[in-house]
Design a protein around this motif. Structure first.
Motif, PDB file in Angstrom:
ATOM      1  N   PRO A 952      -1.412 -25.063  24.187  1.00  0.00           N
ATOM      2  CA  PRO A 952      -1.148 -24.041  23.165  1.00  0.00           C
ATOM      3  C   PRO A 952      -1.717 -24.468  21.796  1.00  0.00           C
ATOM      4  O   PRO A 952      -1.505 -25.599  21.365  1.00  0.00           O
ATOM      5  N   LEU A 955       1.276 -20.637  17.351  1.00  0.00           N
ATOM      6  CA  LEU A 955       2.534 -19.894  17.528  1.00  0.00           C
ATOM      7  C   LEU A 955       2.732 -19.112  16.232  1.00  0.00           C
ATOM      8  O   LEU A 955       2.738 -19.717  15.161  1.00  0.00           O
ATOM      9  N   VAL A 963       9.096 -16.029  18.012  1.00  0.00           N
ATOM     10  CA  VAL A 963       7.649 -16.142  18.209  1.00  0.00           C
ATOM     11  C   VAL A 963       7.110 -14.773  18.612  1.00  0.00           C
ATOM     12  O   VAL A 963       7.529 -14.213  19.631  1.00  0.00           O
ATOM     13  N   SER A 965       3.615 -13.986  18.706  1.00  0.00           N
ATOM     14  CA  SER A 965       2.411 -14.115  19.541  1.00  0.00           C
ATOM     15  C   SER A 965       2.011 -15.576  19.596  1.00  0.00           C
ATOM     16  O   SER A 965       2.301 -16.346  18.689  1.00  0.00           O
ATOM     17  N   THR A 966       1.341 -15.922  20.705  1.00  0.00           N
ATOM     18  CA  THR A 966       0.893 -17.305  20.882  1.00  0.00           C
ATOM     19  C   THR A 966      -0.538 -17.246  21.370  1.00  0.00           C
ATOM     20  O   THR A 966      -1.017 -16.185  21.798  1.00  0.00           O
ATOM     21  N   THR A 968      -3.202 -19.876  23.688  1.00  0.00           N
ATOM     22  CA  THR A 968      -3.663 -21.163  24.242  1.00  0.00           C
ATOM     23  C   THR A 968      -5.167 -21.187  24.050  1.00  0.00           C
ATOM     24  O   THR A 968      -5.779 -20.179  23.645  1.00  0.00           O
ATOM     25  N   GLN A1166      -1.273 -28.257  17.655  1.00  0.00           N
ATOM     26  CA  GLN A1166      -0.651 -26.946  17.705  1.00  0.00           C
ATOM     27  C   GLN A1166      -0.186 -26.557  16.299  1.00  0.00           C
ATOM     28  O   GLN A1166       0.475 -27.336  15.626  1.00  0.00           O
ATOM     29  N   VAL A1168       2.111 -24.069  13.976  1.00  0.00           N
ATOM     30  CA  VAL A1168       3.168 -23.060  13.905  1.00  0.00           C
ATOM     31  C   VAL A1168       2.872 -22.257  12.641  1.00  0.00           C
ATOM     32  O   VAL A1168       2.894 -22.789  11.530  1.00  0.00           O
TER      33      VAL A1168
END
Length: 1531
Positions: A952, A955, A963, A965-966, A968, A1166, A1168
C-alpha cells in the motif's frame, strides 16, 4: 494694555445694557440660547450705540482689538473714584488668550487634513436620547477648570442674513472682553475659515465599503492629503546626534543658541512678617476648643446645609466639645480586640465622611485629636473599583490603619459583602468600621479627662495627596505645625472672634480644612459649610449664604465664582458688601484670573469691593504658601504679569512686548505667610537659588509646613529637607526648606507669582510646558459646541525617550464627526502656534466616561493609566507622531559593500569566513546504479507495480478519520494507465501538451499526475475553486489554466459542473475553458506503450503558486530534478517501504506536492494523507491519525499547527481519554517558505507534551520557488541515531534587531533589549549547496552579514515557465553567478534573506555544523529611512501591544507605513488601539506609523501555507474593499 479701552470711551454703555450683555454671553456659553438667538438679541441691545462707532475703519478695529461693551464695564464703573491703572481693568487673560488662539489659527492656510473614516455602526455609541449629559459641573478639581467665563462659542463662519453686514463686522471686530470666540479676527473683521474646515468637504465617515472601487478612490486621496501635510518640514533638522547604546543614533535636541537665558541677579530669601507677639494665643488648638466649649457653649461653630440650601444643623462649640470627648472616650476605652485596647495613642484612624456631613467630620477629627490618635481623612469609596481607590488603600495600609470612622448614613451606602459587612475595597487593608453617630458612643465618667497634650512635634493628622503618577502619599502635619498654621492664617486673614466664614471647599483637606475646621475653632468663628451637591443644584448658594449670614469671609475656588456668574441673572437682591475677604483657594491656577475679573465685573455693582478678592497659593507639603491681603491688613495693591509663553517654556520670565499672541497673564497670590521664609530654587539638580528673571520651584521654611511623607524617608528628605544654596554653594539658611511643587517667581512688592505646578509640568525636548496652559489654549478654540468645558485632561507619556503630550476631552453626544475632527485639528494648530509644541495624541471620549476625581474634576493619573493600557475607549482620535517625534535615528546612508577589489584569501572576505554551507555529498551515499534506475518516476511506479504489486502506498482520511480511498502500487499504476488512455483518445493530446489537474486532495489527483507522465503530457496541479467563494477563487484557477497554456483540464464530475455553472459564468468567461474531462468513470483501458522521456532534462511537471507578494509564477521541473528531489528527501528522512508517514499539507505546489505525489512512489513508504481542509470540521483529525497509525514522521503547515494550538488548547485531557498518544513521533516537520515561527512551534510542543509528544520532535523546513526543499530537519531516527549521524538539533540564536536593519548580524544574549530569537531552518539536504550573497553587488558575504540565500543543487527548478506580471525581473533567478570569488558555479536566487553561522556542534561526518537562518522574504521587506525592516517583526510588536489585537499585517504605500489590525473585541474599543500601535512601533522600531486601519477578524488574507498576503491586503485597502471599523491617518 491699560489704554486699550480709549476707543470706546466716547460710547459708555449704561449699566443695565452691560449687565444684559454679560447675561447673554453666559447663556450662550452654557448653551441655553442658540447662536442665532444670541446674535439677534445682541444686535438689538447694541442697535442704539453702534452707529457711533460706524466711522471707525473696520480694519483698525480688528487691529486695535477694540474692547467690546463688557470691557467698558470695567473701565467706567458707576462713577466711583477712578481705580489705579494697575488694578484689573485691562482685558483679562482668557480673552487675550482667545484672540491669540484665533490669530494663530488664522495664520494656518487651509491645510487639508485627512479625516479618519469610521464605520457607521461605531458612530452610534448610544443614541443621544439615552445620554445623560455629563456633569459639566464636575469640571476638574482645580476646576476653574477651564471654565473660562464669558462667551464661549464663536460667531459662526458665515455672515448671518438677519444682521446688517457692517454690523456683523463690528460685532466680530469687537471681540468681547471675555469672549473665547473662535473666528480669527483678520484685519477687516472677516472670520477666517477654520483651517480644519476643508476637512468637512472631504467624504464623511465611511459607510459600508463598495467592492471594486478603482484604486484612486477615497483612501488614496486621503493618503495623498496626508503626504501633502507631511511634506512641509516641521522643524529644521538638527545636525548633531548622540549615540544611544551601540550604533543606534537617536537625535538629541540641541539647545537653541537663541533661546532666552536668565540675565537677572540672584534672588534672595524673602522673609514674611514676624508672627505677632503679645497676642494671647491659646497654647494649642485643643486648649482653644476646650475654652470655647466650656465658656461659650452656645456659640455657633458650624452650620451644615442640605441640597435645598436649608440649614439642617448648627453645631455649637459646647456640642463639639462634648461629642468629641465622648468619641475620644469611646475610642480609647470601649474598643477592644482580644481583650487588648484596639487603639494606642499615636495610632492612625481613617475618617470616611461624605462631603455633605461636615458636622460629623469635625466631631470625628477633634475626637481623634483628643484621644491622641492621628486622623487620616479620605474620600468615601463609592464602588469597589473607584479611580485611585487602590492607591488610597496603599496609603491606609502603609499608615497601619485598622479602624475607619464614618456615619450611619454613609455606612449604609457603602458596598457590602454577602455577610452584610462593608466590602473589602481593592487594595485596602482589612478595616473595622465604627459609626460615630451619638447613640453609638459612650458618655465618659465625670472624672475622665482626655490625655494631656501640648503642641509638640508629634503627628496631629495626615492629609492625603495624589501625585502626578497617581500614587497616593500621606503628608504628616505635627501639632506644632498645626498651631503655627492656625496662627499664621489668623494673622494674615485678620480673623477675629465670632466672625462668619462661608466655605465651599472640601473640608477634609487643603484650605477647606485649614480655614474651615482648624483656624475657625481657634478664633471661635462660625463656618457655614456649603456642600458640593448644593453648588451643583444652585451655584449661587454661596453668595446667598454670604448675604443672609452677613459673612465677613468666604472661601471658594475659581470654578465657584464662574458658576455663580452663569446663574446670577434674575438675582438682583444679593449683596456682597459684608465681605472683607473672598479667598480664592486656587488663585495660583493660570485660569483663576479670568474668573476673578469676570466675577468682579458682574458683582461690583452688588457691593463687592475689588480689594476683597484674595487669591492664595497652597500645596499639600507646605500648606498655605502665600495669600493676598486687603489693604487694611497691610497688603500692597494687586499686580498682574503678562508673560511670554515661549520664555516660560525655557524657564525665563519675559514681559511680553512684541508677540501679543502667546502670552500668559498671571495674577499675584499675595505675600508670604507671617513667620515664613520663601525662596525660589532651580527645578532640577542642586537647589541653587534662581535669578530674578527665572522660574523655579518655590520653597518655604516655616514652623507651619508639613513635616514628612508618612513612612517614605527617601522622598521626605528631598522634599521636606531641601537646603537651597547660593551660586557659590553656600546654604542660605541653617534650617531646611520644604519644596511646594509650585513653579513661580517673586515679583515687585515682594508679591509671589505662580505660573504652574510641578505635577503638571511636561518637558518636551528641552522646553517645559504646563498642562494647565495647554488646557486653556484648547478651550479657547470654540469648544462649547463639541466638548464639555472642564472635562479636558492633558498629560504626557514617554515614547522614545521624550515626553509626548496627550490631550483627552469628553465630546458632546450631539457633536458630528466632522465637527469634532475639525475642532481637533484646530486645537493642534492653536497649541502648535502658541506653545510651539506638537500634541502627540488628541482623543475625544463619549460624555461621562473619563474617571472622576472625588469632587468632580478628572482623575488625571487614572486617565493616563487607561490611555496607556488601551482602556480609554475614545470615539475620536488624532495622532500626530510625524510632527512631534523629532528625535528619530538618523536615516541610514548605504555604504558601498565589499567589491572585487578586496582581496579574497582562501575563503575569507574582508577578514570573515565566507558564508557558505552544503549538505552531504550525494556520490558517497548510494550506488549510482539505483539512482540511474530511478531516474524517471513513471519507470519507478511500473517497477513497484511489478515487484511489490500489493504494497500500500496511500491512505486518504476524511473528516471522521475513516479511510475513504487507498492505493497499492498496482492500483495506482492501473488508474494512471486509464487516465493516459483517456488523454490520448478522448482529448487527442500529443506529447508535451500541458494538462491542468483540478482535483480535491486525494488519490485521484495522484493517479491523474502519473497518467499525464505515462503519455508524455506535462501536468499542472491546480487548487479547485471554492464553491462558496467562486468570485475570488475561480479567477485564479482560470488564470493558471491560461498562463500554463493547458490544452485540457482533468477533474471530477462535481468540479466540472461547477466550472461550467451559472455562478462561474458571473466570475469568468466559461466559454474559453479548454477541453474539460472528468475522470470519475473512464473505461478500463491499457495504453499501447508508456512514454519514456528521451532525456532526463525534459520537462516533467509545472509547479504553479502565488507568492505572498501576489505574483503568480510557475516553475519548470525536469525529470532529473524531480528524481533528485525525491532522492534527497529519501536520504534526509530515511524513507523506506516499511515506513509510514502522515502528511497534513495541501498537495498543489512546493514541498507539499512533492510529499503527496512524488516521494511515496520513489521511496515506497506508505503515506497517510490528511487534507488540511478536513481539520475545519474536526481539528483533532491529524493528531489522531498520527497516533492511530503510529507515524514516526509527520509533515504539516503552520496553519495546521495554529489550528491545533488554538482549537485543541483546552482539550488535551479529552484527547488523552480518547487514546491519542504522540510518543511514537520522532519528527514533526513544518513545511514553510518563511522564517520559522518560534513562538508557535514552542507553544505546540508545550501543549502536546501532555500527549507524549517528545520535546525535540518539532522542527522546520525551508524551501522556495527555485528549490522546494533546501532544508529539512529530521530528528535522529533508526540505525543512524545510534551512530549520531542525523546531525545536531536545530539551534536558536538571538540577534540584535537594530543591526539586522542594517543587514548585519550581531548575536546578543537572550532577553537583551531589541533581541530577536531566530531558529535554524533545518539541516541542508544532501547535494544542496548554499551561499549568502549581497543583494545588489552579488558578491559573496561573510558570516556576520545578512544577505540573499543562493542555492545550487541537482533538484533546483530549471526556470520560470512564466511569471505573470514581472517577466524581466526574474531572468537571473535560476542562473545567477557571483560577481567575484567562485564565478563558475551556477546558483539559483531564492529571494530570501538569511545568514549562515558555523556552530560548535559537529554533524555526521565530524565536520562543524553550519546552520542556515532564514530571516524573511526579500520582496516583503520594507525599505524605510534607509533601513530594511521585516514586516513580521513590526507585526509581532503590534500584536503584543494589546490583548484585543488578534492579528496584524503591515505594508508601505508611498513611504507611509500602514498597519492593519484585526480587532478581537468590541467595536467601541477599536480606537484604543491607534495610540498603542503607534507607540509600540515608535519605541521598538523607530518608525512613525502613517495609517492605522482597524478591521474585523479574518480580514487579513492568509494563503494555504498560513502566510499573510500583504499585497492583496494593500490592494484591498487602496480599493477601499476592507470595510474597516476605523482608519486613522497619523499626522
Amino acid at each position: 494694555m491699560a489704554d486699550r479701552g480709549c476707543a470706546l470711551e466716547a460710547v459708555p454703555l449704561p449699566a443695565e445694557v452691560r449687565e444684559s450683555l454679560a447675561e447673554l454671553e453666559l447663556e450662550l456659553s452654557e448653551g441655553d440660547i442658540t447662536q442665532k438667538g444670541y446674535e439677534k438679541k445682541r444686535a438689538k441691545l447694541l442697535a442704539r450705540y453702534i452707529p457711533l462707532i460706524q466711522g471707525v475703519d473696520p480694519s483698525l478695529q480688528a487691529e486695535n482689538r477694540i474692547p467690546g461693551p463688557s470691557q467698558t464695564t470695567a473701565a467706567a464703573p458707576k462713577q466711583q473714584k477712578p481705580r489705579p491703572t494697575n488694578s484689573r481693568d485691562e482685558r483679562f487673560r482668557s480673552d487675550v488668550h482667545t484672540e491669540a488662539v484665533q490669530a494663530a489659527l488664522a495664520k494656518y492656510k487651509e491645510r487639508k487634513m485627512p479625516m479618519p473614516s469610521k464605520r457607521r455602526s461605531v458612530l452610534v455609541h448610544s443614541s443621544v436620547e439615552t445620554y445623560t449629559p455629563p456633569d459639566t459641573s464636575s469640571a476638574s478639581e482645580d476646576e476653574g477648570s477651564l471654565r473660562r467665563p464669558g462667551r464661549l462659542t464663536s460667531t459662526p463662519l458665515q455672515s448671518h442674513s438677519n444682521v446688517e453686514p457692517w454690523l456683523d463686522r463690528v460685532i466680530q471686530g469687537s471681540s468681547t472682553s471675555s469672549s473665547a470666540s473662535s473666528t480669527s479676527s483678520h484685519p477687516g473683521g472677516r472670520p477666517a475659515a477654520a483651517p480644519g474646515a476643508s476637512a468637512a468637504t472631504l467624504t464623511g465617515p465611511v459607510a459600508h465599503a463598495h467592492i471594486g472601487v478603482p484604486v484612486n478612490s477615497r483612501v488614496s486621496s486621503k493618503i495623498q492629503q496626508l503626504l501633502n501635510t507631511l511634506k512641509r518640514p516641521k522643524r529644521p533638522p538638527l545636525k548633531e546626534f548622540f549615540v544611544d547604546d551601540f550604533e543606534e543614533l537617536l537625535e538629541v535636541q540641541q539647545p537653541d543658541p537663541n533661546q532666552p537665558k536668565p540675565e537677572g541677579s540672584q534672588t534672595a530669601v524673602l522673609k514674611g512678617e514676624p508672627l505677632a507677639v503679645g497676642t494671647a494665643w491659646p497654647p494649642s488648638l485643643l486648649a482653644a476648643l476646650q475654652r470655647w466649649g466650656t465658656t461659650q457653649p452656645k456659640a455657633p461653630c458650624l452650620t451644615a446645609l442640605d441640597t435645598a440650601g436649608k440649614a439642617i444643623y448648627t453645631l455649637t462649640y459646647g456640642k463639639l466639645w462634648s461629642r468629641s470627648l465622648k468619641l475620644a472616650y469611646t475610642l480609647l476605652n470601649k474598643l477592644t480586640s482580644k481583650n487588648e485596647p484596639l487603639l494606642k495613642p499615636g495610632d492612625r484612624v481613617a475618617l470616611v465622611f461624605p462631603n455633605s456631613d461636615p458636622v460629623m467630620f469635625m466631631v470625628g477629627f477633634y475626637g481623634c485629636l483628643l484621644a491622641e490618635l492621628v486622623p487620616v481623612p479620605i474620600e468615601v469609596p463609592l464602588t469597589r473599583k473607584d479611580a485611585g481607590s487602590q492607591q488610597v488603600g496603599f496609603l491606609l495600609g502603609s499608615c497601619g490603619v485598622a479602624l475607619a470612622l464614618t456615619t450611619d448614613a454613609c455606612q449604609k451606602g457603602l458596598p457590602k459583602a454577602q455577610t452584610g459587612e462593608v466590602a473589602a475595597f481593592k487594595g485596602w487593608p482589612p478595616l473595622a468600621w465604627l459609626v460615630i453617630d451619638g447613640k453609638h458612643l459612650t458618655k465618659p465618667p465625670k472624672d475622665w479627662h482626655p490625655p494631656a497634650r501640648d503642641a509638640g512635634a508629634g503627628t496631629a493628622y495626615i492629609e492625603y495627596k495624589t501625585s502626578k503618577e497617581g500614587s497616593t502619599v500621606g503628608v504628616t502635619v505635627s501639632h506644632a505645625s498645626l498651631l503655627a498654621q492656625c496662627r499664621a492664617l489668623t494673622q494674615a486673614c485678620g480673623y477675629s472672634e465670632a466672625e462668619t466664614l462661608t466655605n465651599v471647599l472640601d473640608f477634609k483637606r487643603d484650605a477647606g480644612l485649614w480655614h474651615g475646621v482648624l483656624t475657625s475653632v481657634m478664633n471661635r468663628m462660625h463656618v457655614v459649610s456649603i456642600p458640593y451637591a448644593l453648588m451643583k443644584v444652585n451655584p449661587l448658594s454661596w453668595i446667598q449664604k454670604v448675604c443672609s449670614y452677613k459673612a465677613r469671609a468666604a472661601l471658594v475656588k475659581s470654578r465657584d465664582m464662574h458658576w455663580s456668574l452663569l446663574a446670577q441673572r434674575g438675582q438682583r437682591d444679593v449683596s456682597l458688601s459684608s465681605l472683607r475677604m473672598l479667598i480664592v483657594a486656587d488663585g495660583a491656577n493660570p485660569w483663576s484670573i479670568s474668573s476673578c475679573d469676570a466675577f468682579l465685573n458682574v458683582f461690583q455693582s452688588r457691593g463687592l469691593r475689588p480689594e476683597v478678592i484674595c487669591p492664595c497659593a497652597s500645596s499639600p507639603e507646605a500648606l498655605t504658601v502665600a495669600i493676598r491681603r486687603p489693604p487694611d491688613l497691610g497688603g500692597p495693591p494687586p499686580r498682574k504679569a503678562v508673560l511670554s509663553m515661549s520664555g516660560l517654556s525655557f524657564g525665563v520670565i519675559r514681559v511680553d512686548t512684541e508677540e501679543k499672541l502667546s502670552v500668559l497673564t498671571v495674577q499675584d497670590v499675595g505675600q508670604v505667610l507671617p513667620g515664613a521664609d520663601v525662596c525660589v530654587v532651580k527645578v532640577e539638580g542642586t537647589p541653587y537659588l534662581c535669578k530674578t528673571d527665572e522660574v523655579g520651584e518655590i520653597c518655604v521654611n516655616s514652623s507651619a509646613t508639613g513635616t514628612a511623607y508618612y513612612g517614605l524617608l527617601g522622598i521626605t528628605k528631598s522634599v521636606f529637607e531641601t537646603v537651597p544654596v547660593t551660586a557659590g554653594g553656600a546654604p542660605v539658611s541653617d534650617r531646611p526648606f520644604t519644596r511646594t511643587g509650585l513653579l513661580g517667581f517673586i515679583g515687585p512688592d515682594n508679591l509671589v507669582f505662580v505660573v504652574g505646578k510641578l505635577d503638571g509640568l511636561m518637558v518636551v525636548g528641552v522646553r517645559r510646558h504646563n498642562a494647565d496652559d495647554i488646557v486653556a489654549t484648547a478651550l479657547a478654540v470654540e469648544p462649547m459646541k463639541f466638548v464639555y468645558r472642564g472635562r479636558i485632561a492633558v498629560f504626557s507619556v514617554t515614547v522614545l525617550h521624550d515626553d509626548r503630550i496627550v490631550l483627552v476631552a469628553e465630546q458632546r453626544p450631539d457633536a458630528s464627526e466632522e465637527d469634532s475632527f475639525q475642532w481637533m485639528s484646530r486645537v493642534l494648530q492653536a497649541i502648535d502656534s502658541i506653545h510651539q509644541v506638537g500634541v502627540y495624541c488628541l482623543a475625544l471620549v463619549p460624555a461621562n466616561t473619563l474617571p472622576k476625581a472625588p469632587l468632580g474634576g478628572i482623575h488625571i493619573s487614572e486617565t493616563k493609566q487607561r490611555f496607556l493600557e488601551g482602556m480609554l475607549h475614545p470615539c475620536n482620535v488624532l495622532m500626530c507622531p510625524h510632527t512631534c517625534v523629532t528625535n528619530l535615528p538618523k536615516p541610514r546612508q548605504k555604504q558601498p559593500e565589499v567589491g572585487p577589489a578586496s582581496m579574497i584569501v582562501g575563503n575569507l572576505v574582508a577578514g570573515k569566513r565566507i558564508a557558505q554551507a552544503s549538505g552531504r555529498e550525494l556520490a558517497h551515499l548510494e550506488d549510482s546504479d539505483q539512482a540511474r534506475k530511478f531516474l524517471f518516476l513513471p519507470d519507478v511506479l511500473q517497477w513497484r507495480a511489478h515487484t511489490t504489486p500489493d504494497h500500500p502506498l496511500f491512505l486518504l482520511l476524511n473528516a471522521k478519520g475513516t479511510v475513504t480511498s487507498t492505493a497499492t502500487c498496482v492500483q495506482l499504476h492501473k488508474r494512471a494507465e486509464r487516465v493516459a488512455a483517456a488523454l490520448m483518445e478522448k482529448a487527442r493530446l500529443s506529447v508535451g501538451d500541458h494538462v491542468a489537474l483540478v482535483y480535491p486532495p486525494g488519490v485521484d489527483l495522484i493517479a491523474a499526475f502519473y497518467g499525464c507522465l505515462y503519455c508524455g503530457c506535462v501536468p499542472v496541479t491546480v487548487r479547485p475553486p471554492h464553491p462558496q467563494n467562486l468570485a475570488t477563487t475561480l479567477p485564479t484557477v482560470k488564470m493558471i489554466v491560461e498562463v500554463s497554456k493547458s490544452a485540457c483540464v482533468l477533474t471530477t464530475q462535481a468540479i466540472m459542473r461547477l466550472l461550467k455553472s451559472k455562478d462561474a459564468a458571473a466570475a469568468v468567461d466559461v466559454r474559453t475553458w479548454p477541453t474539460i474531462l472528468d475522470t470519475d468513470d473512464i473505461p478500463k483501458k491499457k495504453v499501447a506503450s508508456i512514454f519514456r522521456p528521451p532525456s532526463p532534462d525534459l520537462l516533467a511537471y509545472l509547479d504553479f503558486s502565488v507568492s505572498t507578494t501576489g505574483i503568480l509564477a510557475g516553475v519548470k521541473m525536469s525529470h532529473a530534478a524531480t528524481s533528485a528531489l525525491c532522492r534527497s528527501i529519501k536520504l534526509q528522512c530515511e524513507l523506506y517501504p516499511s515506513r509510514q508517514i502522515a502528511i497534513c499539507l495541501d498537495p498543489y505546489c512546493g514541498l507539499g506536492f512533492a510529499l503527496w505525489c512524488l516521494c511515496s512512489v520513489y521511496s515506497g513508504h506508505q503515506s497517510v494523507l490528511v487534507p488540511p481542509l478536513e481539520l475545519e470540521s474536526n481539528v483533532s483529525l491529524w493528531l489522531s491519525a498520527v497516533s492511530q497509525y503510529k507515524a514516526r514522521v509527520t509533515f504539516c503547515s503552520y496553519s495546521v499547527m495554529e489550528m491545533c494550538t488554538k482549537g485543541l488548547g483546552a482539550q488535551t485531557g479529552v484527547l488523552r481519554t480518547k487514546g491519542v498518544n504522540l510518543s511514537c513521533v520522532r519528527t514533526c516537520m513544518v513545511v514553510a517558505e518563511e522564517r520559522p515561527r518560534i513562538a508557535l512551534t514552542q507553544s505546540f510542543s508545550k501543549l502536546f507534551k501532555d500527549l507524549g509528544l517528545p520535546a525535540r520532535a518539532v522542527s522546520t523546513t525551508f524551501g522556495c520557488r527555485v528549490n522546494v526543499a533546501i532544508c529539512l530537519q529530521p530528528n535522529r531516527l533508526g540505525k543512524l541515531a545510534e551512530q549520531g549521524t542525523a546531525g545536531p538539533d536545530p539551534t536558536t540564536v538571538y540577534v540584535d534587531m537594530r543591526a539586522l536593519r542594517h543587514d548585519r548580524v550581531r548575536l546578543v544574549e537572550r532577553g537583551s533589549p531589541h533581541s530577536l530569537p531566530l531558529t535554524e531552518s533545518g539541516k541542508i539536504l544532501p547535494g544542496v549547496k548554499v551561499i549568502i550573497a549581497h543583494t545588489e553587488t552579488k558578491g559573496p558575504l561573510g558570516d556576520s552579514h545578512l544577505g540573499e540565500i543562493w542555492v545550487s543543487s541537482p533538484h533546483n527548478a530549471t526556470g520560470y515557465y512564466t511569471v505573470y506580471g514581472e517577466e524581466a525581473l526574474h531572468a537571473d533567478h535560476f542562473s545567477a553567478r557571483l560577481s567575484f570569488g567562485d564565478t563558475q558555479t551556477i546558483w539559483a536566487r531564492t529571494g530570501y534573506l538569511g545568514f549562515l553561522r558555523r556552530t560548535e556542534l559537529t554533524d555526521a561526518s565530524g565536520e562543524r555544523h553550519d546552520a542556515l537562518y532564514v530571516v524573511g522574504s526579500l520582496d516583503e521587506t520594507l525599505e524605510l529611512r534607509g533601513m530594511r525592516y521585516h514586516p513580521i517583526d513590526i507585526e509581532t510588536s503590534v500584536v503584543r501591544a494589546h490583548r484585543s489585537i488578534a492579528e496584524c499585517a503591515v505594508f508601505t504605500w508611498t513611504n507611509l507605513l500602514v498597519v492593519v489590525v484585526e480587532l478581537d473585541g468590541l467595536e467601541q474599543d477599536a480606537l484604543d488601539l491607534v495610540a498603542l500601535v503607534t507607540n509600540v512601533v515608535l519605541e521598538e522600531h523607530h518608525l512613525v506609523v502613517g495609517v492605522v486601519v482597524i478591521v474585523d477578524p479574518g480580514v487579513i488574507p492568509i494563503n494555504s501555507r498560513g502566510e499573510k498576503q500583504r499585497m492583496h491586503l494593500r490592494d484591498g485597502f487602496l480599493a477601499d474593499q476592507l470595510d474597516p471599523i476605523y482608519v486613522a491617518y497619523n499626522m
